[in-house]
Design a protein around this motif. Structure first.
Motif, PDB file in Angstrom:
ATOM      1  N   TYR A 355       0.832  -1.207   0.000  1.00 36.47           N
ATOM      2  CA  TYR A 355       0.000   0.000   0.000  1.00 36.47           C
ATOM      3  C   TYR A 355       0.866   1.256   0.000  1.00 36.47           C
ATOM      4  O   TYR A 355       0.472   2.292   0.537  1.00 36.47           O
ATOM      5  N   LYS A 356       2.037   1.167  -0.608  1.00 33.75           N
ATOM      6  CA  LYS A 356       2.934   2.331  -0.643  1.00 33.75           C
ATOM      7  C   LYS A 356       2.415   3.377  -1.623  1.00 33.75           C
ATOM      8  O   LYS A 356       2.649   4.565  -1.438  1.00 33.75           O
ATOM      9  N   GLU A 357       1.742   2.914  -2.670  1.00 36.59           N
ATOM     10  CA  GLU A 357       1.228   3.820  -3.677  1.00 36.59           C
ATOM     11  C   GLU A 357      -0.294   3.836  -3.633  1.00 36.59           C
ATOM     12  O   GLU A 357      -0.933   2.914  -3.135  1.00 36.59           O
ATOM     13  N   PHE A 358      -0.854   4.908  -4.178  1.00 36.63           N
ATOM     14  CA  PHE A 358      -2.310   5.021  -4.277  1.00 36.63           C
ATOM     15  C   PHE A 358      -2.795   4.151  -5.436  1.00 36.63           C
ATOM     16  O   PHE A 358      -2.299   4.260  -6.563  1.00 36.63           O
ATOM     17  N   HIS A 359      -3.781   3.293  -5.183  1.00 40.57           N
ATOM     18  CA  HIS A 359      -4.285   2.369  -6.193  1.00 40.57           C
ATOM     19  C   HIS A 359      -5.444   3.024  -6.939  1.00 40.57           C
ATOM     20  O   HIS A 359      -6.592   2.999  -6.474  1.00 40.57           O
ATOM     21  N   GLU A 360      -5.130   3.595  -8.099  1.00 35.63           N
ATOM     22  CA  GLU A 360      -6.121   4.323  -8.873  1.00 35.63           C
ATOM     23  C   GLU A 360      -7.276   3.437  -9.300  1.00 35.63           C
ATOM     24  O   GLU A 360      -8.421   3.890  -9.423  1.00 35.63           O
ATOM     25  N   ASP A 361      -7.014   2.138  -9.549  1.00 36.89           N
ATOM     26  CA  ASP A 361      -8.060   1.256 -10.057  1.00 36.89           C
ATOM     27  C   ASP A 361      -9.135   0.953  -9.019  1.00 36.89           C
ATOM     28  O   ASP A 361     -10.256   0.569  -9.361  1.00 36.89           O
ATOM     29  N   LEU A 362      -8.824   1.138  -7.738  1.00 36.45           N
ATOM     30  CA  LEU A 362      -9.798   0.851  -6.683  1.00 36.45           C
ATOM     31  C   LEU A 362     -10.684   2.041  -6.361  1.00 36.45           C
ATOM     32  O   LEU A 362     -11.811   1.862  -5.870  1.00 36.45           O
ATOM     33  N   PHE A 363     -10.191   3.239  -6.607  1.00 32.72           N
ATOM     34  CA  PHE A 363     -10.885   4.430  -6.123  1.00 32.72           C
ATOM     35  C   PHE A 363     -11.218   5.344  -7.294  1.00 32.72           C
ATOM     36  O   PHE A 363     -10.362   6.085  -7.791  1.00 32.72           O
ATOM     37  N   LEU A 364     -12.471   5.260  -7.741  1.00 34.55           N
ATOM     38  CA  LEU A 364     -12.951   6.161  -8.779  1.00 34.55           C
ATOM     39  C   LEU A 364     -13.209   7.535  -8.181  1.00 34.55           C
ATOM     40  O   LEU A 364     -13.272   7.710  -6.956  1.00 34.55           O
ATOM     41  N   ASP A 365     -13.368   8.526  -9.057  1.00 31.97           N
ATOM     42  CA  ASP A 365     -13.754   9.854  -8.561  1.00 31.97           C
ATOM     43  C   ASP A 365     -15.089   9.749  -7.849  1.00 31.97           C
ATOM     44  O   ASP A 365     -16.027   9.088  -8.327  1.00 31.97           O
ATOM     45  N   THR A 366     -15.183  10.410  -6.713  1.00 27.42           N
ATOM     46  CA  THR A 366     -16.367  10.286  -5.863  1.00 27.42           C
ATOM     47  C   THR A 366     -16.938  11.651  -5.534  1.00 27.42           C
ATOM     48  O   THR A 366     -16.334  12.696  -5.841  1.00 27.42           O
ATOM     49  N   ALA A 367     -18.107  11.662  -4.916  1.00 29.00           N
ATOM     50  CA  ALA A 367     -18.777  12.917  -4.568  1.00 29.00           C
ATOM     51  C   ALA A 367     -17.900  13.735  -3.634  1.00 29.00           C
ATOM     52  O   ALA A 367     -17.381  13.227  -2.649  1.00 29.00           O
ATOM     53  N   CYS A 368     -17.744  15.027  -3.961  1.00 27.82           N
ATOM     54  CA  CYS A 368     -16.842  15.885  -3.191  1.00 27.82           C
ATOM     55  C   CYS A 368     -17.560  16.674  -2.114  1.00 27.82           C
ATOM     56  O   CYS A 368     -16.926  17.427  -1.372  1.00 27.82           O
ATOM     57  N   GLY A 369     -18.879  16.563  -2.027  1.00 31.14           N
ATOM     58  CA  GLY A 369     -19.607  17.329  -1.016  1.00 31.14           C
ATOM     59  C   GLY A 369     -19.845  18.760  -1.412  1.00 31.14           C
ATOM     60  O   GLY A 369     -20.060  19.617  -0.561  1.00 31.14           O
ATOM     61  N   GLU A 370     -19.837  19.030  -2.721  1.00 33.09           N
ATOM     62  CA  GLU A 370     -20.057  20.382  -3.226  1.00 33.09           C
ATOM     63  C   GLU A 370     -21.410  20.446  -3.908  1.00 33.09           C
ATOM     64  O   GLU A 370     -21.744  19.578  -4.720  1.00 33.09           O
ATOM     65  N   SER A 371     -22.194  21.447  -3.593  1.00 30.25           N
ATOM     66  CA  SER A 371     -23.529  21.539  -4.171  1.00 30.25           C
ATOM     67  C   SER A 371     -23.451  21.996  -5.621  1.00 30.25           C
ATOM     68  O   SER A 371     -22.577  22.769  -6.004  1.00 30.25           O
ATOM     69  N   ALA A 372     -24.405  21.518  -6.412  1.00 36.91           N
ATOM     70  CA  ALA A 372     -24.492  21.938  -7.810  1.00 36.91           C
ATOM     71  C   ALA A 372     -25.572  22.982  -8.020  1.00 36.91           C
ATOM     72  O   ALA A 372     -25.533  23.719  -9.004  1.00 36.91           O
ATOM     73  N   LEU A 373     -26.548  23.044  -7.106  1.00 37.74           N
ATOM     74  CA  LEU A 373     -27.661  23.975  -7.233  1.00 37.74           C
ATOM     75  C   LEU A 373     -27.980  24.585  -5.879  1.00 37.74           C
ATOM     76  O   LEU A 373     -27.734  23.968  -4.841  1.00 37.74           O
ATOM     77  N   THR A 374     -28.534  25.764  -5.898  1.00 40.04           N
ATOM     78  CA  THR A 374     -29.127  26.329  -4.689  1.00 40.04           C
ATOM     79  C   THR A 374     -30.564  25.820  -4.564  1.00 40.04           C
ATOM     80  O   THR A 374     -31.126  25.260  -5.521  1.00 40.04           O
ATOM     81  N   ALA A 375     -31.142  26.030  -3.428  1.00 41.14           N
ATOM     82  CA  ALA A 375     -32.529  25.594  -3.225  1.00 41.14           C
ATOM     83  C   ALA A 375     -33.467  26.304  -4.193  1.00 41.14           C
ATOM     84  O   ALA A 375     -34.373  25.687  -4.762  1.00 41.14           O
ATOM     85  N   ASP A 376     -33.267  27.602  -4.397  1.00 46.64           N
ATOM     86  CA  ASP A 376     -34.132  28.352  -5.308  1.00 46.64           C
ATOM     87  C   ASP A 376     -34.004  27.847  -6.741  1.00 46.64           C
ATOM     88  O   ASP A 376     -34.990  27.768  -7.477  1.00 46.64           O
ATOM     89  N   GLN A 377     -32.774  27.524  -7.147  1.00 44.30           N
ATOM     90  CA  GLN A 377     -32.587  27.005  -8.506  1.00 44.30           C
ATOM     91  C   GLN A 377     -33.300  25.671  -8.676  1.00 44.30           C
ATOM     92  O   GLN A 377     -33.934  25.432  -9.704  1.00 44.30           O
ATOM     93  N   TRP A 378     -33.175  24.805  -7.678  1.00 49.37           N
ATOM     94  CA  TRP A 378     -33.830  23.497  -7.783  1.00 49.37           C
ATOM     95  C   TRP A 378     -35.344  23.654  -7.831  1.00 49.37           C
ATOM     96  O   TRP A 378     -36.015  23.009  -8.644  1.00 49.37           O
ATOM     97  N   LEU A 379     -35.879  24.499  -6.969  1.00 50.99           N
ATOM     98  CA  LEU A 379     -37.325  24.694  -6.949  1.00 50.99           C
ATOM     99  C   LEU A 379     -37.825  25.341  -8.234  1.00 50.99           C
ATOM    100  O   LEU A 379     -38.981  25.157  -8.622  1.00 50.99           O
ATOM    101  N   ALA A 380     -36.940  26.107  -8.902  1.00 53.34           N
ATOM    102  CA  ALA A 380     -37.323  26.740 -10.163  1.00 53.34           C
ATOM    103  C   ALA A 380     -37.270  25.772 -11.337  1.00 53.34           C
ATOM    104  O   ALA A 380     -37.626  26.147 -12.457  1.00 53.34           O
ATOM    105  N   GLY A 381     -36.797  24.539 -11.105  1.00 52.05           N
ATOM    106  CA  GLY A 381     -36.804  23.535 -12.157  1.00 52.05           C
ATOM    107  C   GLY A 381     -35.457  23.200 -12.745  1.00 52.05           C
ATOM    108  O   GLY A 381     -35.359  22.360 -13.647  1.00 52.05           O
ATOM    109  N   GLU A 382     -34.379  23.801 -12.250  1.00 54.28           N
ATOM    110  CA  GLU A 382     -33.056  23.503 -12.778  1.00 54.28           C
ATOM    111  C   GLU A 382     -32.570  22.155 -12.251  1.00 54.28           C
ATOM    112  O   GLU A 382     -32.922  21.735 -11.148  1.00 54.28           O
ATOM    113  N   ASN A 383     -31.728  21.495 -13.052  1.00 50.76           N
ATOM    114  CA  ASN A 383     -31.158  20.198 -12.690  1.00 50.76           C
ATOM    115  C   ASN A 383     -29.647  20.286 -12.641  1.00 50.76           C
ATOM    116  O   ASN A 383     -29.027  21.146 -13.277  1.00 50.76           O
ATOM    117  N   GLY A 384     -29.053  19.395 -11.881  1.00 53.71           N
ATOM    118  CA  GLY A 384     -27.600  19.373 -11.750  1.00 53.71           C
ATOM    119  C   GLY A 384     -27.121  17.955 -11.493  1.00 53.71           C
ATOM    120  O   GLY A 384     -27.913  17.026 -11.358  1.00 53.71           O
TER     121      GLY A 384
END
Length: 979
Positions: A355-384
């Motif tokens: 485990y000396k190196e990071f195993h790229e094949d095991l760990f795909l890109d994952t959710a970063c905890g960053e929002s894509a929309l505000t509440a108003d945008q979502w309620l207005a019908g926008e998607n993200g």
């Protein structure tokens, strides 16, 4: 290679057995109520879980990396009045926890940084949604839009907006109780499963059911889970033979399941946990003693069964977010198991050679905890879409888990993850006009010396340039006070000597909007002392103190005879204690005031020591009379009730001059003013606030009313003439709470609140110009609202919050910067509140200028604020001016409502046998000193500096005389030995 024989990288992933010291021990989980929730949840920073402490509404909260024995040091969040049925951390902000309860309420909590037993005590919900009509079973966050929640209430799915604390969407198309709901990964649709045996795909923004079918044939408890980006839905339930089964569905066509798997005949419902990055599916049942691990495939066979691990009997489980995993040891998933007396993390490790190196094949890109929309945008019908990040430590974006503050709105061009908006108010704050002028002495242009140059032509500076240069010079000469805010003015001239007029004008306006303080302010009260009076005056052995009173309440009030404090228990209990009877309270048998509804706020009548007004969550204001001898039995019937609000009361406040005039605010966003004579009647109703009113205060002359609102605005009213505000201005940017006070005889407004980053701060405004704040001081990061108390005679503001150990003190002054911080006071231990007494109770012989009662978790203690003085035998008339008689009314309620105004009389609190300090004889040494002063021989600072420099140069100059050591006898050279 055929599909069925394709090898999985996670096939050999297995649980790692941890040592006992790596788990959390001595957690008294107890017997948990049956609910549709999982009883435990986790973010990248915290874990929260049900416990049996303090009734069913209490949660245990711990940092995610906690290990070892907890015993009695478990931080507890008293979240609800009944059992917490569902809880979930926001996937977009680690410190925000949504909870729902059997008490029909839904709340959002903002957890403090570095959780301890002390700083979580008395924490208030950031958002409390309207009380529901039935028990709430499930609450879950939208994975894309900030502040959007879905909740299952009986047979309805409700979509809530945490930014406005309102219900936006209600879907009532279910035939029975909803047992489980789950968002799709893009946050567009919801899947629900119901006791009517049907699985439904819901589009909440169109209020429609896209698809529905019969999922499982029995009415027993079922679960539904949207499988990440696989566009598949998984359900668990019971089949015809009462055996547990798992089904996989295509949400575009629910005519039949695409795969089914029958398990054992256990009676507990299977809780599914799925990781979309690895396709790993974990199944656990409440009461089971094993974990079933499967992989979900896109083709037949859809389920690949792997390991079954044995554990202790499980009461609840949660899957830890991928960002919290230790990827450098091959950890691809981690479960948290809530057991009978412990919490055990189960890491799943993929075995690799090293485990000396990071195993790229095991760990795909994952959710970063960053929002894509505000509440108003979502309620207005926008998607993200869910924003992704790499788990490679060398490439990973560091998301700062700002658990103790609400993140600021993302600025244009800022690509970092740390500046996302969360639970912000949708109302914009208007720009601040530049209307406060610079003092005339600063703005008067004087001759500005021009640089002499034979080659460059001399330019005559315009008026603005003269103003800017003079302001810069003034700022450079400002003294360095403790609370001084230095204004940074940029040089507007470029290398070519050109000046941009727009930039210059902006900076000149900035100077015009600033106040300059040209010296060091000396306060007579700067070195005040706090003393806790002798224990013989304490009231001790207070049991079951309630810390769930809303933050808008002071939680504790007292007059010169008795105090009132809230006690845990059904029906809103208030304990009334006689302050003149200190000592230890009995363990049982104390009489209460029983309000029949949970208490929101309460306050003593300033002109009647026996009258107590209580605001409750049933929207009623109850008026009580306490017998002269105190309570001898529990009171259940008030004198009368005030009915007019439609939602729960926030706080109540008496008028400082007129008798029987009461102000109240409630969840219905109205401010009402009552006349308490003849059973009470509503006189004035102010309905212009668009959001919750955090605090209100009467002006010293009783004419005006100032409010601070959750929409981040400060307003001033003259309620007898108009229910519309006279003037408005921007207040604290944080939406967690605020307080407001009139100071300096009504010329200024003092505000305590939170910044956008949840830093506690205090601000001061000109009461007649609210467009800009005159000065701001930031203090610390703590979730408790700072409650200010103002002593008019000393111009001192005392501030403290629930669970604090410090008392901050400020002197407010007409001279800029208006706020001067004085010595902080730190009594022993933590306290919940302070209640200050009238000035007449102060012992001036000990130079006591303020006295208060301090409420702790188990006692009420008197504290004294004094100023150190030498000649205490004299009355310190420079510290004790004539004080207002605040304990006597000057107007009746009818006179005040008719428009009459009258000020309180003032009295001296000087004892008859004390002489004035100003009349004390002057010491002879001081007289001699003043007599010897000769203005002609007075030396300026420059002269003193020059003399000092000359003396130092003479002292350090080279001398021709030999040095003392040169005259001493030395050692002959032949006496040295060579080695």
């Amino acid at each position: 290679m055929a599909w069925r024989f394709k090898a999985s990288k996670y096939k050999n992933a297995g649980p790692k057995s941890l040592k006992r010291e790596d788990t959390i021990q001595d957690v008294a989980v107890g017997t948990l109520m049956q609910s549709c929730g999982n009883h435990i949840t986790a973010s990248c920073t915290y874990m929260a879980f049900n416990t049996d402490f303090g009734g069913g509404g209490t949660l245990g909260v711990l940092p995610l990396q906690t290990t070892g024995k907890i015993a009695q040091s478990l931080p507890q969040l008293k979240a609800h009045a009944d059992f917490v049925t569902g809880l979930e951390f926001s996937p977009l902000e680690d410190g925000f926890l949504a909870t729902c309860s059997a008490d029909n309420t839904i709340k959002v909590w903002q957890l403090p940084e570095n959780i301890t037993l002390e700083n979580i005590t008395g924490i208030q919900a950031t958002v409390s949604f309207p009380v529901q009509e039935r028990r709430v079973e499930i609450v879950t966050w939208n994975p894309v839009a900030n502040g959007i929640l879905a909740a299952a209430v009986s047979n309805s799915v409700k979509v809530l907006n945490a930014e406005t604390a309102k219900e936006n969407i209600v879907l009532s198309d279910h035939g029975d109780q909803i047992q489980s709901i789950s968002w799709r990964d893009n946050g567009v649709t919801l899947a629900s499963i119901c006791k009517d045996k049907k699985l439904r795909i819901l589009d909440p923004r169109s209020c429609s059911v896209c698809q529905e079918c019969e999922a499982h044939v029995t009415v027993r408890d079922s679960r539904v889970l949207c499988l990440g980006n696989k566009d598949q839905v998984l359900t668990t339930g019971f089949g015809v033979t009462r055996s547990r089964e798992i089904k996989l569905w295509d949400p575009r066509n629910l005519k039949s399941s695409i795969a089914s798997l029958t398990k054992d005949s256990s009676t507990s419902t299977l809780m599914p946990f799925f990781d979309a990055d690895t396709n790993m599916l974990f199944l656990l049942g409440k009461g089971d003693s094993n974990i079933q691990y499967l992989e979900v495939n896109d083709k037949d066979p859809y389920f690949t069964e792997n390991l079954i691990s044995s554990v202790e009997q499980v009461k609840g489980a949660a899957l830890v977010p991928k960002r919290a995993l230790d990827v450098m040891v091959g950890e691809v998933n981690r479960l948290l198991l809530l057991l009978r007396n412990s919490i055990t993390p189960i890491p799943y490790i993929v075995p690799r050679k090293d485990y000396k190196e990071f195993h790229e094949d095991l760990f795909l890109d994952t959710a970063c905890g960053e929002s894509a929309l505000t509440a108003d945008q979502w309620l207005a019908g926008e998607n993200g879409q869910v924003q992704l990040m790499s788990l490679n430590p060398a490439k990973r974006k560091t998301k700062q888990n700002n658990v103790s503050r609400k993140p600021a709105v993302q600025q244009k061009g800022d690509n970092s993850i740390t500046n996302q908006s969360n639970l912000k108010s949708p109302l914009s704050v208007p720009s601040v006009p530049k209307s406060v002028p610079v003092p005339k002495s600063v703005l008067e242009p004087k001759s500005v010396p021009e640089p002499k140059s034979d080659t460059e032509p001399k330019s005559v500076p315009n008026e603005n340039e003269v103003l800017l240069r003079k302001a810069q010079s003034c700022l450079r000469n400002v003294g360095s006070g403790d609370n001084q805010k230095v204004l940074n003015i940029k040089d507007t001239s470029d290398k070519a000597g050109k000046t941009e007029n727009s930039d210059l004008n902006n900076q000149v306006e900035s100077v015009r909007a600033s106040k300059f303080f040209s010296g060091v302010h000396q306060s007579k009260f700067k070195h005040l002392n706090l003393t806790t009076l002798h224990p013989s005056a304490h009231i001790v052995n207070i049991r079951n103190l309630s810390r769930t009173v809303p933050g808008e309440s002071n939680m504790f009030c007292a007059n010169t005879k008795r105090c009132a404090l809230p006690i845990d228990g059904p029906g809103g209990l208030l304990l009334i204690l006689d302050l003149n009877k200190p000592g230890r309270l009995p363990d049982t048998g104390l009489p209460w005031i029983h309000n029949s509804s949970k208490v929101s706020d309460f306050e003593w009548d300033p002109f009647d020591d026996k009258r107590l007004v209580v605001g409750c969550e049933d929207a009623k204001i109850r008026v009580w009379s306490v017998p002269e001898e105190g309570l001898t039995e529990t009171q259940t019937e008030p004198d009368f009730c005030l009915r007019g609000h439609t939602e729960k009361i926030y706080f109540v406040k008496f008028h400082p001059l007129a008798k029987d005039v009461l102000l109240s605010t409630a969840y219905d966003m109205t401010v009402k003013i009552w006349d308490l004579t003849n059973g009470g009647s509503l006189k004035i109703n102010i309905v212009c606030h668009p959001d919750q009113v955090f605090s209100a205060d009467w002006s010293p002359d009783g004419k005006y009313l100032a409010t601070v609102c959750k929409d981040r605005m400060i307003r001033v009213f003259e309620p007898r003439t108009s229910v519309q505000s006279l003037r408005e201005g921007p207040g604290p940017e944080g939406s967690r709470g605020a307080r407001i006070l009139w100071v300096l005889n009504g010329q200024f407004l003092f505000v305590s609140g939170f910044s956008r980053s949840s830093v506690r701060m205090v601000m001061i405004y000109n009461a007649y110009v609210l467009s800009t704040c005159l000065h701001t001081v930031e203090l610390d990061i703590t979730p408790a609202i700072l409650i200010p108390n103002y002593d008019e005679d000393s111009a001192t503001v005392f501030l403290t919050g629930r669970g604090d150990s410090n008392i901050f003190t400020f002197e407010v002054h007409q001279e800029p910067p208006h706020l001067f911080q004085m010595s902080n006071c730190k009594p022993e231990g933590l306290h919940q509140a302070l209640a200050f007494m009238p000035k007449k109770t102060c012992d001036v012989r000990k130079v006591e200028f303020a006295r208060a009662w301090r409420l702790t978790s188990t006692s009420v203690e008197p504290v004294s604020f004094t100023v150190p003085r030498v000649k205490t035998e004299y009355f310190q008339d420079d510290l004790f001016p004539d004080t207002k008689v605040t304990w006597e009314p000057v107007l009746s309620s009818s006179d005040w409502f008719r428009g009459q105004n009258k000020l309180q009389r003032k009295i001296s609190i000087r004892p008859p046998d004390m002489k004035l300090l100003s009349e004390a004889p002057v010491e002879a040494s001081k007289v001699k000193k003043f007599e010897s002063f000769n203005p002609e021989t007075y030396k300026s600072d420059e002269q003193k500096k020059e003399e000092l420099m000359n003396a130092m140069v003479n002292k350090l100059s080279l001398q021709e005389e030999p040095m003392p050591q040169d005259l001493a006898d030395g050692v002959d050279s032949d006496e040295w030995e060579e080695y």
